[in-house]
Design a protein around this motif. Structure first.
Motif, PDB file in Angstrom:
ATOM      1  N   PRO A  77      -5.891  -8.842   8.860  1.00 49.88           N
ATOM      2  CA  PRO A  77      -5.396  -8.252   7.426  1.00 49.88           C
ATOM      3  C   PRO A  77      -4.979  -6.947   7.780  1.00 49.88           C
ATOM      4  CG  PRO A  77      -7.776  -7.886   8.292  1.00 49.88           C
ATOM      5  CD  PRO A  77      -7.433  -8.711   9.245  1.00 49.88           C
ATOM      6  N   HIS A  78      -4.410  -6.331   8.893  1.00 51.18           N
ATOM      7  CA  HIS A  78      -3.809  -5.217   8.984  1.00 51.18           C
ATOM      8  C   HIS A  78      -2.877  -5.198  10.229  1.00 51.18           C
ATOM      9  CE1 HIS A  78      -4.116  -0.359   8.454  1.00 51.18           C
ATOM     10  NE2 HIS A  78      -3.097  -0.838   9.421  1.00 51.18           N
ATOM     11  N   THR A  79      -1.541  -5.358   9.783  1.00 58.20           N
ATOM     12  CA  THR A  79      -0.568  -5.183  10.728  1.00 58.20           C
ATOM     13  C   THR A  79       0.782  -4.626  10.294  1.00 58.20           C
ATOM     14  OG1 THR A  79       1.166  -7.102  10.647  1.00 58.20           O
ATOM     15  CG2 THR A  79      -1.112  -7.637  11.585  1.00 58.20           C
ATOM     16  N   HIS A  80       1.377  -3.831  11.425  1.00 51.51           N
ATOM     17  CA  HIS A  80       3.013  -3.462  10.813  1.00 51.51           C
ATOM     18  C   HIS A  80       3.808  -4.280  11.795  1.00 51.51           C
ATOM     19  CE1 HIS A  80       1.004   0.495   9.728  1.00 51.51           C
ATOM     20  NE2 HIS A  80      -0.049   0.032  10.192  1.00 51.51           N
ATOM     21  N   LEU A  81       3.987  -5.663  11.329  1.00 56.22           N
ATOM     22  CA  LEU A  81       4.545  -6.526  12.070  1.00 56.22           C
ATOM     23  C   LEU A  81       6.186  -6.341  12.368  1.00 56.22           C
ATOM     24  CD1 LEU A  81       4.694  -9.430  13.361  1.00 56.22           C
ATOM     25  CD2 LEU A  81       5.263 -10.305  11.077  1.00 56.22           C
ATOM     26  N   ALA A 146       1.249  -7.873   6.730  1.00 57.64           N
ATOM     27  CA  ALA A 146       2.534  -7.159   7.339  1.00 57.64           C
ATOM     28  C   ALA A 146       2.981  -6.272   6.271  1.00 57.64           C
ATOM     29  CB  ALA A 146       3.758  -8.147   7.526  1.00 57.64           C
ATOM     30  N   LYS A 147       2.933  -4.970   6.821  1.00 58.33           N
ATOM     31  CA  LYS A 147       3.392  -3.945   6.044  1.00 58.33           C
ATOM     32  C   LYS A 147       4.622  -3.417   6.339  1.00 58.33           C
ATOM     33  CE  LYS A 147      -1.294  -2.082   6.783  1.00 58.33           C
ATOM     34  NZ  LYS A 147      -1.879  -2.583   5.504  1.00 58.33           N
ATOM     35  N   SER A 148       5.357  -2.705   5.484  1.00 59.22           N
ATOM     36  CA  SER A 148       6.683  -2.114   5.540  1.00 59.22           C
ATOM     37  C   SER A 148       6.142  -0.787   6.116  1.00 59.22           C
ATOM     38  CB  SER A 148       7.402  -1.972   4.451  1.00 59.22           C
ATOM     39  OG  SER A 148       6.693  -1.293   3.322  1.00 59.22           O
ATOM     40  N   ILE A 246      -5.328   1.447   1.530  1.00 58.80           N
ATOM     41  CA  ILE A 246      -4.980   3.052   2.090  1.00 58.80           C
ATOM     42  C   ILE A 246      -5.408   2.959   3.226  1.00 58.80           C
ATOM     43  CG2 ILE A 246      -7.342   3.448   0.962  1.00 58.80           C
ATOM     44  CD1 ILE A 246      -6.168   6.430   0.280  1.00 58.80           C
ATOM     45  N   HIS A 247      -4.623   3.817   4.261  1.00 60.97           N
ATOM     46  CA  HIS A 247      -4.930   4.117   5.604  1.00 60.97           C
ATOM     47  C   HIS A 247      -5.762   5.348   5.266  1.00 60.97           C
ATOM     48  CE1 HIS A 247      -1.646   1.483   6.799  1.00 60.97           C
ATOM     49  NE2 HIS A 247      -2.129   1.844   8.325  1.00 60.97           N
ATOM     50  N   ALA A 248      -7.011   5.289   5.456  1.00 58.77           N
ATOM     51  CA  ALA A 248      -7.960   6.336   5.135  1.00 58.77           C
ATOM     52  C   ALA A 248      -8.912   6.711   6.164  1.00 58.77           C
ATOM     53  CB  ALA A 248      -8.771   5.654   3.819  1.00 58.77           C
ATOM     54  N   ASP A 269      -8.873   1.220   5.105  1.00 62.76           N
ATOM     55  CA  ASP A 269      -8.450   0.677   6.409  1.00 62.76           C
ATOM     56  C   ASP A 269      -8.800   1.998   7.506  1.00 62.76           C
ATOM     57  OD1 ASP A 269      -7.529  -1.234   4.507  1.00 62.76           O
ATOM     58  OD2 ASP A 269      -6.319  -2.021   6.177  1.00 62.76           O
ATOM     59  N   HIS A 270      -9.192   1.773   8.741  1.00 63.26           N
ATOM     60  CA  HIS A 270      -9.459   2.752   9.693  1.00 63.26           C
ATOM     61  C   HIS A 270     -10.880   3.182   9.536  1.00 63.26           C
ATOM     62  CE1 HIS A 270      -5.569   3.087  11.973  1.00 63.26           C
ATOM     63  NE2 HIS A 270      -4.943   3.093  10.816  1.00 63.26           N
ATOM     64  N   LEU A 271     -11.151   4.100   8.747  1.00 66.13           N
ATOM     65  CA  LEU A 271     -12.344   4.833   8.326  1.00 66.13           C
ATOM     66  C   LEU A 271     -13.124   5.243   9.533  1.00 66.13           C
ATOM     67  CD1 LEU A 271     -13.562   1.845   6.056  1.00 66.13           C
ATOM     68  CD2 LEU A 271     -11.893   3.683   5.606  1.00 66.13           C
ATOM     69  N   THR A 321      -5.888  -5.979  14.189  1.00 67.76           N
ATOM     70  CA  THR A 321      -5.417  -5.462  15.229  1.00 67.76           C
ATOM     71  C   THR A 321      -4.636  -4.252  14.972  1.00 67.76           C
ATOM     72  OG1 THR A 321      -3.309  -6.668  14.537  1.00 67.76           O
ATOM     73  CG2 THR A 321      -4.711  -7.794  16.255  1.00 67.76           C
ATOM     74  N   ASP A 322      -4.246  -4.011  13.695  1.00 69.71           N
ATOM     75  CA  ASP A 322      -3.446  -2.741  13.504  1.00 69.71           C
ATOM     76  C   ASP A 322      -2.090  -2.854  14.236  1.00 69.71           C
ATOM     77  OD1 ASP A 322      -2.546  -0.549  12.299  1.00 69.71           O
ATOM     78  OD2 ASP A 322      -3.597   0.736  13.622  1.00 69.71           O
ATOM     79  N   PHE A 323      -1.550  -4.140  14.629  1.00 71.19           N
ATOM     80  CA  PHE A 323      -0.614  -4.251  15.746  1.00 71.19           C
ATOM     81  C   PHE A 323       0.637  -3.445  14.986  1.00 71.19           C
ATOM     82  CE2 PHE A 323       3.650  -6.342  16.393  1.00 71.19           C
ATOM     83  CZ  PHE A 323       3.703  -5.990  17.863  1.00 71.19           C
TER      84      PHE A 323
HETATM   85 ZN   LIG Z   1      -1.967   0.597   9.811  1.00 75.55          ZN
END
Ligand SMILES: [Zn+2]
Ligand SMILES: N=CN[C@@H](CCC(=O)O)C(=O)O
Length: 419
Positions: A77-81, A146-148, A246-248, A269-271, A321-323
């Motif tokens: 649920p969190h990648t920068h593909l 996938a995030k922009s 949010i990247h928090a 996300d992160h925390l 992953t936060d890939f």
């Molecule tokens: Zn991220």
């Protein structure tokens, strides 16, 4: 007549409840059916039962799972593909002790990927993202986000989002797309983050009209965007009909997690630096905590997100992953499962729920992915493993044997190995 019958399943991971996301104690529950079988029709799970009962079923194809583990397809649920270039030269800087945010401040880090992404054509980005996506799938993932966020201007952000959409439309992986325009302030703005944020907010209508993203996201961190700016962006996104993320509290405890819970974010996300109050707020909210222990590991930090405490306090925890090319350069969600066991002290049951049902809920896919249930998509993995404990235990390698997406083979290992 079914399309496919999978027989001789040693352990089949089923949901203990059909609700989700799972919080606290519910994360400890897994329904594991031994000597099981299942049938697939029209890309969906059509029947689940015992291996003996399956003798009476007919299918066009029959797969012998060889007494091994079968699970739902994993959800990342969190990648920068989608990005251009790579950043291997930053590794030496990090080893020399230069902090992550300092590299960014000097125009490196995220901003160097921004330059490479702006320079790449849409076709180049597509081919590169497809390469990484195939690797992600090989590790058992059938749904992902996938995030922009490496374009940081209108044209380049839209280019990234279009690549993600095309990959989703290609049908091999369900990709939930997230607009992360406020990922860093590009050099062109001379540090004027308010002006840049206005420009990113002004893109929301177009992104909505073209259906290029379901969620928006912002990097709330020292030297990037403040809690107030994050609130402004999240409120504007909600008004336009987006879910928000949010990247928090990744590095400094600014309060992005409390904001996520208050505003009804789909995930925070992160925390890593989240406060006690943040954990309480999350437990009382519907926001999923997406923990990224691979990033903490890769950044060489000692302190991990307090996953154990979060679960014990009643938070819905997920793992990803936060890939990305800077802070976590791996497509391997199985590796993240091992790090979660070792560093977040999560149990195997909690880990499986975190990478399936809770991950699906973190990206709005709880209805179709994350569990093996009659009527849901036939997204599943046959593992080269005897039981579900085995995957986080034997770390750093790929245990997938056959990855299925809507009943089709997405990835298959040439030969099966002995454990
Ligand atoms: Zn991220
Ligand atoms: N922390 C912010 N963004 C990404 C890293 C992006 C990068 O370093 O390229 C993350 O989630 O870790």
């Amino acid at each position: 007549m079914y399309d496919t019958i999978i027989r001789n399943i040693g352990q089949l991971i089923l949901p203990a409840t059909t609700e989700g996301p799972l919080k606290g104690n519910a994360m400890k529950q897994l329904e594991v059916k031994e000597e099981a079988a299942l049938a697939i029709a029209d890309g969906k799970i059509a029947w689940i039962g015992s291996n003996d009962e399956a003798d009476q079923l007919e299918g066009k194809e029959s797969i012998d799972a060889g007494g091994k583990l079968v699970s739902p397809g994993l959800v990342d649920p969190h990648t920068h593909l989608v990005f251009g270039g790579s950043r291997e030269k930053e590794m030496a800087l990090k080893q020399a002790g230069v902090p992550y945010l300092e590299i960014l401040k000097q125009g490196g880090g995220i901003l160097s990927t921004v330059q490479a992404t702006r320079e790449a054509t849409e076709e180049e980005l597509y081919e590169k993202a497809r390469f990484h996506l195939e690797r992600i799938a090989s590790y058992g993932v059938t749904t992902m986000e996938a995030k922009s966020g490496y374009g940081l201007d209108r044209a380049s952000e839209l280019k990234q989002l279009r690549v993600a959409k095309k990959l989703n439309d290609a049908g091999k992986m369900d990709i939930v797309s997230t607009f992360l325009g406020p990922h860093a302030v590009p050099k062109d703005y001379d540090g004027d983050s308010e002006d840049f944020l206005d420009d990113m907010i002004s893109m929301l209508d177009e992104i909505k009209q073209e259906n290029l993203a379901d969620y928006t996201d912002i990097f709330c961190e020292t030297g990037v965007f403040t809690v107030e700016q994050s609130k402004r962006f999240m409120e504007a996104s909600k008004e336009k009909g987006f879910g928000v993320k949010i990247h928090a509290d990744e590095i400094d405890p600014l309060g992005g997690t409390e904001l996520a819970a208050a505003i009804g974010a789909a995930s925070a996300d992160h925390l890593v630096a989240a406060s006690d109050q943040a954990i309480k707020d999350l437990a009382e909210s519907d926001t999923v905590a997406v923990l990224l222990p691979g990033t903490t590991f890769y950044l060489g930090k000692d302190a991990y997100a307090r996953g154990r405490e979060m679960i014990d306090s009643g938070v819905a925890v997920s793992l990803a992953t936060d890939f990305n090319p800077g802070s976590c350069v791996t497509e391997n969600l199985q590796l993240i499962m091992s790090i979660a066991a070792l560093k977040l002290k999560m149990t195997p049951e909690e880990i499986w729920n975190a990478v399936t049902v809770n991950a699906a809920h973190a990206i709005g896919k709880g209805e179709q992915a994350g569990t093996i249930e009659v009527g849901k998509q036939a997204d599943l993995v046959i593992w080269n493993a005897p039981n579900y404990h085995y995957i986080p235990y034997h770390y750093g390698v790929n245990h997938s044997q056959l990855v299925m997406k809507q009943g089709d083979k997405l990835w298959e290992r040439e030969a099966s190995h002995v454990f």
